[in-house]
Write an enzyme that holds these catalytic residues in place. Structure first.
Site, PDB file in Angstrom:
ATOM      1  N   SER A 197      11.921   1.020   6.853  1.00 16.69           N
ATOM      2  CA  SER A 197      11.377  -0.306   6.587  1.00 16.69           C
ATOM      3  C   SER A 197      12.518  -1.311   6.744  1.00 16.69           C
ATOM      4  O   SER A 197      13.645  -1.035   6.312  1.00 16.69           O
ATOM      5  CB  SER A 197      10.826  -0.342   5.148  1.00 16.69           C
ATOM      6  N   ILE A 226       0.828  -1.214   0.000  1.00 16.53           N
ATOM      7  CA  ILE A 226       0.000   0.000   0.000  1.00 16.53           C
ATOM      8  C   ILE A 226       0.862   1.263   0.000  1.00 16.53           C
ATOM      9  O   ILE A 226       0.492   2.286  -0.595  1.00 16.53           O
ATOM     10  CB  ILE A 226      -1.024   0.011   1.179  1.00 16.53           C
ATOM     11  N   LYS A 270      -5.262   1.732   7.943  1.00 15.69           N
ATOM     12  CA  LYS A 270      -6.312   0.945   8.579  1.00 15.69           C
ATOM     13  C   LYS A 270      -5.851  -0.504   8.706  1.00 15.69           C
ATOM     14  O   LYS A 270      -5.077  -0.960   7.857  1.00 15.69           O
ATOM     15  CB  LYS A 270      -7.622   1.072   7.807  1.00 15.69           C
ATOM     16  N   ASP A 295      -9.741  -7.760   6.877  1.00 19.48           N
ATOM     17  CA  ASP A 295      -8.787  -6.754   6.398  1.00 19.48           C
ATOM     18  C   ASP A 295      -9.425  -5.940   5.268  1.00 19.48           C
ATOM     19  O   ASP A 295      -9.486  -4.710   5.364  1.00 19.48           O
ATOM     20  CB  ASP A 295      -7.463  -7.398   5.954  1.00 19.48           C
TER      21      ASP A 295
HETATM   22  P1  NAP Z   1       2.608  -5.564   3.019  1.00 22.67           P
HETATM   23  O1  NAP Z   1       2.744  -5.433   1.530  1.00 22.67           O
HETATM   24  O2  NAP Z   1       2.824  -6.883   3.636  1.00 22.67           O
HETATM   25  O3  NAP Z   1       3.580  -4.492   3.649  1.00 22.67           O
HETATM   26  C1  NAP Z   1       3.759  -4.376   5.030  1.00 22.67           C
HETATM   27  C2  NAP Z   1       5.099  -3.746   5.261  1.00 22.67           C
HETATM   28  O4  NAP Z   1       5.272  -3.554   6.663  1.00 22.67           O
HETATM   29  C3  NAP Z   1       6.266  -4.578   4.792  1.00 22.67           C
HETATM   30  O5  NAP Z   1       6.791  -4.054   3.611  1.00 22.67           O
HETATM   31  C4  NAP Z   1       7.271  -4.498   5.951  1.00 22.67           C
HETATM   32  O6  NAP Z   1       8.519  -3.968   5.549  1.00 22.67           O
HETATM   33  C5  NAP Z   1       6.647  -3.463   6.872  1.00 22.67           C
HETATM   34  N1  NAP Z   1       7.011  -3.702   8.267  1.00 22.67           N
HETATM   35  C6  NAP Z   1       6.793  -4.831   9.008  1.00 22.67           C
HETATM   36  N2  NAP Z   1       7.293  -4.654  10.249  1.00 22.67           N
HETATM   37  C7  NAP Z   1       7.838  -3.403  10.272  1.00 22.67           C
HETATM   38  C8  NAP Z   1       8.494  -2.642  11.259  1.00 22.67           C
HETATM   39  N3  NAP Z   1       8.715  -3.107  12.496  1.00 22.67           N
HETATM   40  N4  NAP Z   1       8.932  -1.390  10.933  1.00 22.67           N
HETATM   41  C9  NAP Z   1       8.706  -0.880   9.707  1.00 22.67           C
HETATM   42  N5  NAP Z   1       8.086  -1.569   8.728  1.00 22.67           N
HETATM   43  C10 NAP Z   1       7.647  -2.800   9.011  1.00 22.67           C
HETATM   44  O7  NAP Z   1       1.155  -5.071   3.470  1.00 22.67           O
HETATM   45  P2  NAP Z   1       0.224  -3.960   2.799  1.00 22.67           P
HETATM   46  O8  NAP Z   1      -0.710  -4.610   1.866  1.00 22.67           O
HETATM   47  O9  NAP Z   1       1.021  -2.818   2.336  1.00 22.67           O
HETATM   48  O10 NAP Z   1      -0.656  -3.565   4.070  1.00 22.67           O
HETATM   49  C11 NAP Z   1      -0.131  -2.804   5.129  1.00 22.67           C
HETATM   50  C12 NAP Z   1      -1.289  -2.148   5.845  1.00 22.67           C
HETATM   51  O11 NAP Z   1      -1.979  -1.311   4.926  1.00 22.67           O
HETATM   52  C13 NAP Z   1      -2.318  -3.152   6.378  1.00 22.67           C
HETATM   53  O12 NAP Z   1      -2.805  -2.717   7.621  1.00 22.67           O
HETATM   54  C14 NAP Z   1      -3.435  -3.102   5.337  1.00 22.67           C
HETATM   55  O13 NAP Z   1      -4.702  -3.381   5.895  1.00 22.67           O
HETATM   56  C15 NAP Z   1      -3.347  -1.661   4.890  1.00 22.67           C
HETATM   57  N6  NAP Z   1      -3.859  -1.463   3.536  1.00 22.67           N
HETATM   58  C16 NAP Z   1      -3.491  -2.294   2.516  1.00 22.67           C
HETATM   59  C17 NAP Z   1      -4.060  -2.116   1.253  1.00 22.67           C
HETATM   60  C18 NAP Z   1      -3.681  -2.972   0.082  1.00 22.67           C
HETATM   61  O14 NAP Z   1      -4.331  -2.866  -0.976  1.00 22.67           O
HETATM   62  N7  NAP Z   1      -2.662  -3.831   0.164  1.00 22.67           N
HETATM   63  C19 NAP Z   1      -4.979  -1.087   1.037  1.00 22.67           C
HETATM   64  C20 NAP Z   1      -5.254  -0.215   2.072  1.00 22.67           C
HETATM   65  C21 NAP Z   1      -4.701  -0.424   3.323  1.00 22.67           C
HETATM   66  P3  NAP Z   1       9.732  -4.807   4.899  1.00 22.67           P
HETATM   67  O15 NAP Z   1       9.170  -5.331   3.610  1.00 22.67           O
HETATM   68  O16 NAP Z   1      10.794  -3.800   4.709  1.00 22.67           O
HETATM   69  O17 NAP Z   1      10.053  -5.904   5.870  1.00 22.67           O
END
Ligand code: NAP
Length: 309
Positions: free
Chosen positions: A37, A15, A91, A169
């Site tokens: 990150s 995201i 969120k 989610d």
């Molecule tokens: P994701 O692709 O798995 O990304 C999560 C990121 O969190 C990873 O890149 C990871 O970084 C980082 N992370 C984990 N532990 C961390 C820490 N201690 N310090 C800093 N960074 C850390 O997940 P995502 O889809 O982006 O979703 C993340 C959030 O956004 C969720 O709550 C989701 O509900 C929300 N969201 C997602 C979407 C969507 O379409 N995907 C839409 C709206 C909202 P590294 O890769 O560097 O380890």
């Protein structure tokens, strides 16, 4: 505070890359000055591996957008607020309601802005729908929020771990829209949550809610869906029908498409964050998370077949 506001993104996953980075690049209100990150960096933007390194190295950072997985967000948010940064929470705003309450108190005591963001509330159809519904009596609501988890969340193992919410989610996006467009509080009547035998979170759920006047609201959430996504809300009223389709980007009234102002959800979200910071206010509505928590508290649990990506 700088003008534009200096902001850092924490958690450079899907995201952050899909929405936050381009929205900040297009914003006149913010400048993206750093990222933090563990494993990812952004070209031409100074990168740190965690929030501590970021805050130590960059006293110029006014605000942070926390785009991490939900399970680690609280500790990072606490550190940023205690440091005096304004905080945007992706969120859901926390893994628990207690976490969010603590962050609200911390933001207030440190005199900074906290935004529990609900990006779907900024979809094109939401405010026009809210206005149209405000003069009508709602008689029935039906929500279908179905998508293929393998397509939309590949490799996201965190979504199946406690605090990751599983099908809630995406489902919490529907709740964030409902709690914006329908007047008054919504109450959970019953819920049924389907947990794969090898997962800590549900893969599907049905929820029955009621609005303050007792109008029934039925929700169908499913991660096992294949083919075209269904992110649709249908509202029947005493004076016409309303449909929010495609994640509330499309509005139809009595079967006719309505022309609504066009902008991206995240451009509106960042405009809202900037306005809150300038006004020294916070926006920390937890209504969608409360309904999810209620479904986990009071819902019936069914074990279904194991999920393997
Ligand atoms: P994701 O692709 O798995 O990304 C999560 C990121 O969190 C990873 O890149 C990871 O970084 C980082 N992370 C984990 N532990 C961390 C820490 N201690 N310090 C800093 N960074 C850390 O997940 P995502 O889809 O982006 O979703 C993340 C959030 O956004 C969720 O709550 C989701 O509900 C929300 N969201 C997602 C979407 C969507 O379409 N995907 C839409 C709206 C909202 P590294 O890769 O560097 O380890």
């Amino acid at each position: 505070m700088t003008n534009p506001i200096s902001i850092a993104i924490v958690g450079l996953g899907k995201i952050a890359r899909d929405q936050h980075v381009p929205s900040l690049a297009a914003s006149k209100e913010f400048t993206l000055v750093a990222t933090a990150s563990p494993h990812n960096t952004l070209e031409q933007v100074p990168s740190y591996t965690d929030i501590s390194a970021l805050l130590d190295a960059r006293p110029d950072v006014d605000a942070v957008a926390l785009c991490t997985t939900p399970q680690v967000r609280f500790a990072i948010a606490r550190q940023a607020l205690e440091h005096g940064c304004h905080v945007l929470l992706e969120k859901p705003p926390g893994a628990t309601l207690g976490e969010v309450r603590e962050l609200v108190d911390l933001a207030a005591s440190n005199g900074v802005t906290l935004l529990a963001s609900w990006h779907s509330r900024h979809a094109n159809g939401v405010e026009p729908a809210r206005e149209w519904l405000s003069t009508r009596r709602i008689t029935r609501v039906s929500v279908s929020w179905k998508e293929d988890v393998r397509k939309w969340h590949p490799g996201q193992t965190w979504i199946w771990k406690a605090g990751g919410l599983g099908v809630f989610d995406p489902g919490i996006n529907a709740l964030s829209i409902l709690t914006r467009i329908l007047p008054g509080n919504l109450l959970l009547q019953s819920a049924s949550l389907s947990f794969p035998s090898n997962c800590e979170c549900p893969i599907a759920a049905t929820l029955d809610l009621a609005d303050t006047r007792g109008a029934p609201i039925h929700m169908d959430l499913d991660f096992r869906h294949t083919g075209a996504e269904s992110w649709d809300i249908d509202v029947e009223t005493d004076n016409g029908q309303l449909r929010l389709a495609q994640g509330a980007s499309v509005l139809q009234i009595n079967g006719q498409a309505v022309i609504v102002p066009q902008a991206t959800e995240y451009s509106r979200l960042y405009a809202h964050f900037a306005a809150l910071i300038r006004a020294r206010r916070s926006d920390t509505d937890v209504a969608p998370l409360m309904l999810v928590a209620d479904a986990f508290l009071a819902g019936r649990r069914i074990e279904v077949e194991a999920f393997h990506e």
